[in-house]
Design a protein around this motif. Structure first.
Motif, PDB file in Angstrom:
ATOM      1  N   GLY A  14       0.796  -1.227   0.000  1.00  0.00           N
ATOM      2  CA  GLY A  14       0.000   0.000   0.000  1.00  0.00           C
ATOM      3  C   GLY A  14       0.826   1.274   0.000  1.00  0.00           C
ATOM      4  N   ALA A  15       2.163   1.148  -0.108  1.00  0.00           N
ATOM      5  CA  ALA A  15       3.019   2.345  -0.048  1.00  0.00           C
ATOM      6  C   ALA A  15       2.969   3.165  -1.339  1.00  0.00           C
ATOM      7  CB  ALA A  15       4.456   1.944   0.266  1.00  0.00           C
ATOM      8  N   GLY A  16       2.500   2.551  -2.434  1.00  0.00           N
ATOM      9  CA  GLY A  16       2.361   3.310  -3.687  1.00  0.00           C
ATOM     10  C   GLY A  16       3.326   2.922  -4.792  1.00  0.00           C
ATOM     11  N   LYS A  17       4.005   1.778  -4.639  1.00  0.00           N
ATOM     12  CA  LYS A  17       4.981   1.341  -5.650  1.00  0.00           C
ATOM     13  C   LYS A  17       4.346   1.144  -7.017  1.00  0.00           C
ATOM     14  CE  LYS A  17       5.834  -2.402  -3.429  1.00  0.00           C
ATOM     15  NZ  LYS A  17       4.810  -2.110  -2.412  1.00  0.00           N
ATOM     16  N   SER A  18       3.269   0.327  -7.050  1.00  0.00           N
ATOM     17  CA  SER A  18       2.664  -0.034  -8.342  1.00  0.00           C
ATOM     18  C   SER A  18       2.159   1.189  -9.089  1.00  0.00           C
ATOM     19  CB  SER A  18       1.511  -1.013  -8.130  1.00  0.00           C
ATOM     20  OG  SER A  18       1.917  -2.026  -7.258  1.00  0.00           O
ATOM     21  N   SER A  19       1.773   2.221  -8.336  1.00  0.00           N
ATOM     22  CA  SER A  19       1.229   3.427  -8.970  1.00  0.00           C
ATOM     23  C   SER A  19       2.290   4.143  -9.809  1.00  0.00           C
ATOM     24  CB  SER A  19       0.697   4.396  -7.910  1.00  0.00           C
ATOM     25  OG  SER A  19      -0.270   3.744  -7.115  1.00  0.00           O
ATOM     26  N   ARG A 150      -5.099   3.396   2.892  1.00  0.00           N
ATOM     27  CA  ARG A 150      -5.132   3.406   1.423  1.00  0.00           C
ATOM     28  C   ARG A 150      -5.615   2.072   0.865  1.00  0.00           C
ATOM     29  NH1 ARG A 150       0.502   6.317  -0.499  1.00  0.00           N
ATOM     30  NH2 ARG A 150       0.079   8.379   0.364  1.00  0.00           N
ATOM     31  N   ARG A 155      -8.402  -3.668  -2.507  1.00  0.00           N
ATOM     32  CA  ARG A 155      -8.256  -4.988  -3.129  1.00  0.00           C
ATOM     33  C   ARG A 155      -8.379  -6.080  -2.072  1.00  0.00           C
ATOM     34  NH1 ARG A 155      -2.377  -2.903  -4.322  1.00  0.00           N
ATOM     35  NH2 ARG A 155      -1.199  -3.700  -2.552  1.00  0.00           N
ATOM     36  N   GLN A 193       3.282  11.809   0.607  1.00  0.00           N
ATOM     37  CA  GLN A 193       2.920  13.025  -0.130  1.00  0.00           C
ATOM     38  C   GLN A 193       1.876  12.709  -1.210  1.00  0.00           C
ATOM     39  OE1 GLN A 193       6.806  15.364  -0.923  1.00  0.00           O
ATOM     40  NE2 GLN A 193       7.362  13.229  -1.233  1.00  0.00           N
ATOM     41  N   ALA A 194       1.371  13.766  -1.840  1.00  0.00           N
ATOM     42  CA  ALA A 194       0.467  13.581  -2.980  1.00  0.00           C
ATOM     43  C   ALA A 194       1.232  12.877  -4.093  1.00  0.00           C
ATOM     44  CB  ALA A 194      -0.040  14.941  -3.462  1.00  0.00           C
ATOM     45  N   ARG A 195       0.482  12.169  -4.964  1.00  0.00           N
ATOM     46  CA  ARG A 195       1.108  11.398  -6.045  1.00  0.00           C
ATOM     47  C   ARG A 195       2.127  12.194  -6.850  1.00  0.00           C
ATOM     48  NH1 ARG A 195      -2.264   6.782  -7.436  1.00  0.00           N
ATOM     49  NH2 ARG A 195      -4.149   7.105  -6.250  1.00  0.00           N
TER      50      ARG A 195
HETATM   51  N1  LIG Z   1       0.409   9.388  -3.124  1.00  0.00           N
HETATM   52  C1  LIG Z   1      -0.759   8.743  -2.908  1.00  0.00           C
HETATM   53  N2  LIG Z   1      -1.729   9.313  -2.193  1.00  0.00           N
HETATM   54  C2  LIG Z   1      -2.901   8.655  -1.943  1.00  0.00           C
HETATM   55  N3  LIG Z   1      -3.193   7.414  -2.385  1.00  0.00           N
HETATM   56  C3  LIG Z   1      -2.260   6.777  -3.109  1.00  0.00           C
HETATM   57  C4  LIG Z   1      -0.995   7.399  -3.418  1.00  0.00           C
HETATM   58  N4  LIG Z   1      -0.265   6.514  -4.147  1.00  0.00           N
HETATM   59  C5  LIG Z   1      -1.030   5.413  -4.282  1.00  0.00           C
HETATM   60  N5  LIG Z   1      -2.235   5.556  -3.682  1.00  0.00           N
HETATM   61  C6  LIG Z   1      -3.331   4.570  -3.586  1.00  0.00           C
HETATM   62  O1  LIG Z   1      -2.960   3.684  -2.528  1.00  0.00           O
HETATM   63  C7  LIG Z   1      -3.298   2.323  -2.864  1.00  0.00           C
HETATM   64  C8  LIG Z   1      -2.017   1.473  -2.838  1.00  0.00           C
HETATM   65  O2  LIG Z   1      -1.135   1.906  -3.880  1.00  0.00           O
HETATM   66  P1  LIG Z   1      -0.265   0.853  -4.706  1.00  0.00           P
HETATM   67  O3  LIG Z   1       0.473   1.629  -5.754  1.00  0.00           O
HETATM   68  O4  LIG Z   1      -1.105  -0.292  -5.160  1.00  0.00           O
HETATM   69  O5  LIG Z   1       0.752   0.376  -3.554  1.00  0.00           O
HETATM   70  P2  LIG Z   1       1.777  -0.841  -3.513  1.00  0.00           P
HETATM   71  O6  LIG Z   1       2.030  -1.257  -4.934  1.00  0.00           O
HETATM   72  O7  LIG Z   1       2.984  -0.235  -2.889  1.00  0.00           O
HETATM   73  O8  LIG Z   1       1.151  -1.902  -2.665  1.00  0.00           O
HETATM   74  C9  LIG Z   1      -3.957   2.377  -4.236  1.00  0.00           C
HETATM   75  O9  LIG Z   1      -5.351   2.367  -4.026  1.00  0.00           O
HETATM   76  C10 LIG Z   1      -3.485   3.700  -4.823  1.00  0.00           C
HETATM   77  O10 LIG Z   1      -4.433   4.222  -5.730  1.00  0.00           O
END
Ligand SMILES: Nc1ncnc2c1ncn2[C@@H]1O[C@H](COP(=O)(O)OP(=O)(O)O)[C@@H](O)[C@H]1O
Ligand SMILES: Cc1cn([C@H]2C[C@H](O)[C@@H](COP(=O)(O)OP(=O)(O)O)O2)c(=O)[nH]c1=O
Length: 213
Positions: A14-19, A150, A155, A193-195
């Motif tokens: 949930g840290a945002g890697k995949s995004s 988050r 999922r 932080q924000a994306r």
């Molecule tokens: N900077 C951000 N701020 C808020 N929500 C985010 C941010 N980056 C990602 N998210 C959301 O947080 C969730 C987890 O992100 P994800 O990229 O799947 O994390 P990971 O791959 O590290 O498990 C998703 O629902 C995504 O849309």
């Protein structure tokens, strides 16, 4: 020939890697590089089968660590090394730091044994030092409470994502320890932080190394 680059993405679930991983792949492609986008555990047919077992079956921590490293060895030989030899950029969603963080710090398994398994699984005799390590590890550092918020409803959780916040506190401490032990390899990204700001910092880490303009 252009030198291959091995970049790993790490952080708690949930840290945002995949995004960001696909966006970084696109950025490298725009810069004229060929990109191999892959993940661990997984990345080959055999390793994906091991992934399904490791992420969904209950097992003791050593069995889990052995499956992670077995998957890693196959992935390294079949995918990562050939891509690096062709001069490609390999972007990998998680690698060995995750084993130290999750099986080591999270589950409390012996870190010395993990270090030994790392030396075996990542042995590449042709390399100076004989050991494959990432050129750069992007660590998405986020408080477990925020990651849990988050992920809530985002999922269906796997075995690890279903763990309590306390588990992820230990995992995060594990990543911090890995960074301390090898500062030059890591870029810590403030993932709270924000994306757009996260993306900016990530690009800065690449530009600072001269790998993107
Ligand atoms: N900077 C951000 N701020 C808020 N929500 C985010 C941010 N980056 C990602 N998210 C959301 O947080 C969730 C987890 O992100 P994800 O990229 O799947 O994390 P990971 O791959 O590290 O498990 C998703 O629902 C995504 O849309
Ligand atoms: C690579 C690796 C992953 N893991 C765990 C961390 C994650 O919870 C899980 C899968 O990672 P990930 O691919 O990030 O899951 P998702 O695609 O659902 O975002 O495997 C380990 O425990 N040890 C390891 O060595």
């Amino acid at each position: 020939m252009t030198r291959g680059l091995f970049i790993t993405f790490e952080g708690i679930d949930g840290a945002g890697k995949s995004s960001h991983i696909e966006a970084l792949a696109e950025e490298f492609r725009r810069a004229g590089r060929v990109v191999t986008l892959t993940r661990e555990p997984g990345g080959t047919p055999l390793a994906e089968r091991l992934r399904a077992l490791a992420l969904h079956e209950p097992m003791d921590a050593l069995t889990e660590a052995l499956l992670m490293f077995a998957a890693r060895r196959d992935h390294l030989l079949q995918v990562i090394e050939p891509a690096l030899a062709r001069g490609e950029v390999v972007l990998c969603d998680r690698f060995t730091d995750a084993t130290f963080a999750y099986q080591g710090h999270g589950r409390g398994f012996d870190l010395e044994v993990l270090a030994q398994l790392e030396r075996w699984a990542q042995a590449v005799p042709a390399l100076p030092g004989g050991l494959r390590q990432p050129d750069l590890t992007l660590w998405f550092d986020l408080a477990p409470e925020i990651a849990a918020q988050r992920l809530a409803g985002a999922r269906v959780p796997d075995k690890f994502e279903a763990q309590p916040v306390e588990f992820f506190r230990r995992v995060a401490a594990g990543y911090a320890a890995r960074l301390e032990a090898d500062r030059g390899r890591f870029a810590r990204i403030r993932a709270d932080q924000a994306r757009e700001a996260v993306w900016h910092d990530l690009l800065q880490a690449l530009r600072g190394r001269g790998w993107l303009q």
